[in-house]
Design a protein around this motif. Sequence first.
Motif, PDB file in Angstrom:
ATOM      1  N   LYS A  30       0.841  -1.190   0.000  1.00 41.46           N
ATOM      2  CA  LYS A  30       0.000   0.000   0.000  1.00 41.46           C
ATOM      3  C   LYS A  30       0.884   1.250   0.000  1.00 41.46           C
ATOM      4  N   PRO A  31       0.361   2.364  -0.455  1.00 42.42           N
ATOM      5  CA  PRO A  31       1.157   3.598  -0.420  1.00 42.42           C
ATOM      6  C   PRO A  31       1.682   3.918   0.979  1.00 42.42           C
ATOM      7  N   GLU A  32       0.922   3.581   2.006  1.00 41.33           N
ATOM      8  CA  GLU A  32       1.376   3.861   3.372  1.00 41.33           C
ATOM      9  C   GLU A  32       2.512   2.956   3.826  1.00 41.33           C
ATOM     10  N   ASP A  33       2.879   1.971   3.018  1.00 44.70           N
ATOM     11  CA  ASP A  33       4.056   1.151   3.319  1.00 44.70           C
ATOM     12  C   ASP A  33       5.351   1.832   2.866  1.00 44.70           C
ATOM     13  N   THR A  34       5.233   2.950   2.189  1.00 47.10           N
ATOM     14  CA  THR A  34       6.405   3.685   1.731  1.00 47.10           C
ATOM     15  C   THR A  34       7.237   4.139   2.920  1.00 47.10           C
ATOM     16  N   ALA A  35       8.514   3.757   2.915  1.00 45.86           N
ATOM     17  CA  ALA A  35       9.413   4.076   4.021  1.00 45.86           C
ATOM     18  C   ALA A  35      10.805   3.554   3.703  1.00 45.86           C
ATOM     19  N   VAL A  36      11.751   3.926   4.556  1.00 40.61           N
ATOM     20  CA  VAL A  36      13.063   3.285   4.544  1.00 40.61           C
ATOM     21  C   VAL A  36      12.989   2.090   5.490  1.00 40.61           C
ATOM     22  N   TYR A  37      13.322   0.936   4.970  1.00 42.21           N
ATOM     23  CA  TYR A  37      13.286  -0.289   5.755  1.00 42.21           C
ATOM     24  C   TYR A  37      14.709  -0.646   6.174  1.00 42.21           C
ATOM     25  N   ARG A  38      14.886  -0.872   7.463  1.00 37.20           N
ATOM     26  CA  ARG A  38      16.206  -1.176   8.006  1.00 37.20           C
ATOM     27  C   ARG A  38      16.197  -2.526   8.703  1.00 37.20           C
ATOM     28  N   CYS A  39      17.235  -3.274   8.441  1.00 35.15           N
ATOM     29  CA  CYS A  39      17.426  -4.576   9.065  1.00 35.15           C
ATOM     30  C   CYS A  39      18.031  -4.394  10.457  1.00 35.15           C
ATOM     31  N   ASN A  40      17.618  -5.239  11.369  1.00 33.33           N
ATOM     32  CA  ASN A  40      18.121  -5.187  12.743  1.00 33.33           C
ATOM     33  C   ASN A  40      18.539  -6.575  13.200  1.00 33.33           C
ATOM     34  N   LEU A  41      19.652  -6.636  13.887  1.00 36.55           N
ATOM     35  CA  LEU A  41      20.136  -7.898  14.432  1.00 36.55           C
ATOM     36  C   LEU A  41      20.408  -7.729  15.925  1.00 36.55           C
ATOM     37  N   LYS A  42      19.891  -8.631  16.692  1.00 37.09           N
ATOM     38  CA  LYS A  42      20.148  -8.651  18.136  1.00 37.09           C
ATOM     39  C   LYS A  42      20.896  -9.934  18.449  1.00 37.09           C
ATOM     40  N   TRP A  43      22.060  -9.757  19.063  1.00 40.44           N
ATOM     41  CA  TRP A  43      22.847 -10.926  19.383  1.00 40.44           C
ATOM     42  C   TRP A  43      23.503 -10.727  20.739  1.00 40.44           C
ATOM     43  N   VAL A  44      24.291 -11.687  21.168  1.00 39.20           N
ATOM     44  CA  VAL A  44      24.759 -11.710  22.542  1.00 39.20           C
ATOM     45  C   VAL A  44      25.602 -10.480  22.882  1.00 39.20           C
ATOM     46  N   LEU A  45      26.259  -9.880  21.892  1.00 41.56           N
ATOM     47  CA  LEU A  45      27.114  -8.730  22.162  1.00 41.56           C
ATOM     48  C   LEU A  45      26.442  -7.394  21.851  1.00 41.56           C
ATOM     49  N   GLY A  46      25.164  -7.424  21.524  1.00 43.48           N
ATOM     50  CA  GLY A  46      24.486  -6.160  21.318  1.00 43.48           C
ATOM     51  C   GLY A  46      23.537  -6.160  20.146  1.00 43.48           C
ATOM     52  N   GLU A  47      23.513  -5.026  19.451  1.00 49.37           N
ATOM     53  CA  GLU A  47      22.537  -4.805  18.399  1.00 49.37           C
ATOM     54  C   GLU A  47      23.215  -4.102  17.225  1.00 49.37           C
ATOM     55  N   SER A  48      22.837  -4.494  16.017  1.00 42.60           N
ATOM     56  CA  SER A  48      23.393  -3.869  14.819  1.00 42.60           C
ATOM     57  C   SER A  48      22.279  -3.521  13.860  1.00 42.60           C
ATOM     58  N   TRP A  49      22.546  -2.505  13.030  1.00 41.63           N
ATOM     59  CA  TRP A  49      21.565  -2.020  12.055  1.00 41.63           C
ATOM     60  C   TRP A  49      22.165  -1.971  10.659  1.00 41.63           C
ATOM     61  N   GLY A  50      21.310  -2.234   9.683  1.00 40.60           N
ATOM     62  CA  GLY A  50      21.704  -2.035   8.304  1.00 40.60           C
ATOM     63  C   GLY A  50      21.556  -0.575   7.919  1.00 40.60           C
ATOM     64  N   GLN A  51      21.978  -0.261   6.705  1.00 41.78           N
ATOM     65  CA  GLN A  51      21.956   1.131   6.259  1.00 41.78           C
ATOM     66  C   GLN A  51      20.576   1.564   5.786  1.00 41.78           C
ATOM     67  N   GLY A  52      19.734   0.617   5.486  1.00 45.32           N
ATOM     68  CA  GLY A  52      18.379   0.930   5.054  1.00 45.32           C
ATOM     69  C   GLY A  52      18.198   0.793   3.553  1.00 45.32           C
ATOM     70  N   THR A  53      16.995   0.426   3.158  1.00 45.70           N
ATOM     71  CA  THR A  53      16.645   0.342   1.746  1.00 45.70           C
ATOM     72  C   THR A  53      15.279   0.999   1.551  1.00 45.70           C
ATOM     73  N   GLN A  54      15.181   1.806   0.510  1.00 42.23           N
ATOM     74  CA  GLN A  54      13.953   2.556   0.277  1.00 42.23           C
ATOM     75  C   GLN A  54      12.912   1.690  -0.407  1.00 42.23           C
ATOM     76  N   VAL A  55      11.710   1.714   0.138  1.00 40.74           N
ATOM     77  CA  VAL A  55      10.556   1.078  -0.492  1.00 40.74           C
ATOM     78  C   VAL A  55       9.534   2.178  -0.785  1.00 40.74           C
ATOM     79  N   THR A  56       9.172   2.317  -2.042  1.00 45.64           N
ATOM     80  CA  THR A  56       8.197   3.319  -2.451  1.00 45.64           C
ATOM     81  C   THR A  56       7.051   2.633  -3.162  1.00 45.64           C
ATOM     82  N   VAL A  57       5.848   2.850  -2.659  1.00 49.74           N
ATOM     83  CA  VAL A  57       4.649   2.271  -3.245  1.00 49.74           C
ATOM     84  C   VAL A  57       3.824   3.411  -3.834  1.00 49.74           C
ATOM     85  N   SER A  58       3.779   3.440  -5.143  1.00 52.75           N
ATOM     86  CA  SER A  58       3.108   4.559  -5.809  1.00 52.75           C
ATOM     87  C   SER A  58       2.710   4.151  -7.222  1.00 52.75           C
ATOM     88  N   SER A  59       1.609   4.711  -7.666  1.00 49.83           N
ATOM     89  CA  SER A  59       1.182   4.477  -9.046  1.00 49.83           C
ATOM     90  C   SER A  59       1.712   5.581  -9.955  1.00 49.83           C
TER      91      SER A  59
END
Length: 115
Positions: free
Chosen positions: A86-115
């Motif tokens: 849906k158009p409201e799903d438009t956002a930057v999507y970021r991956c997250n990992l939680k592991w024993v030594l903490g938390e890490s994030w990806g740089q993000g990927t743009q998702v655009t839903v538009s006609s």
Amino acid sequence: QVQLVESGGGLVQPGGSLRLSCAASGSIFSIYAMGWYRQAPGKQRELVASITSGGSTNYADFVKGRFTISRDNTKNTVYLQMNSLKPEDTAVYRCNLKWVLGESWGQGTQVTVSS
């Protein structure tokens, strides 16, 4: 050092589908969970879906029935299959990992839903 590399974002029409991938690399062990968050302009970051190392999943209400999260533990990779976008799903999507030594994030990927 942990690196998360995302791929699969892009422009799609309403009702379409995309599949996001996130591959984790580095000296990683004892992963608790991997997941996806998103942030639209002017809005707070929100959880989309997560999956534990044991395969338990958690979804935000706004994606239930449309998105599916999965993972390949042998490749430390998590996927997000997004259907009925849906158009409201438009956002930057970021991956997250939680592991024993903490938390890490990806740089993000743009998702655009538009006609």
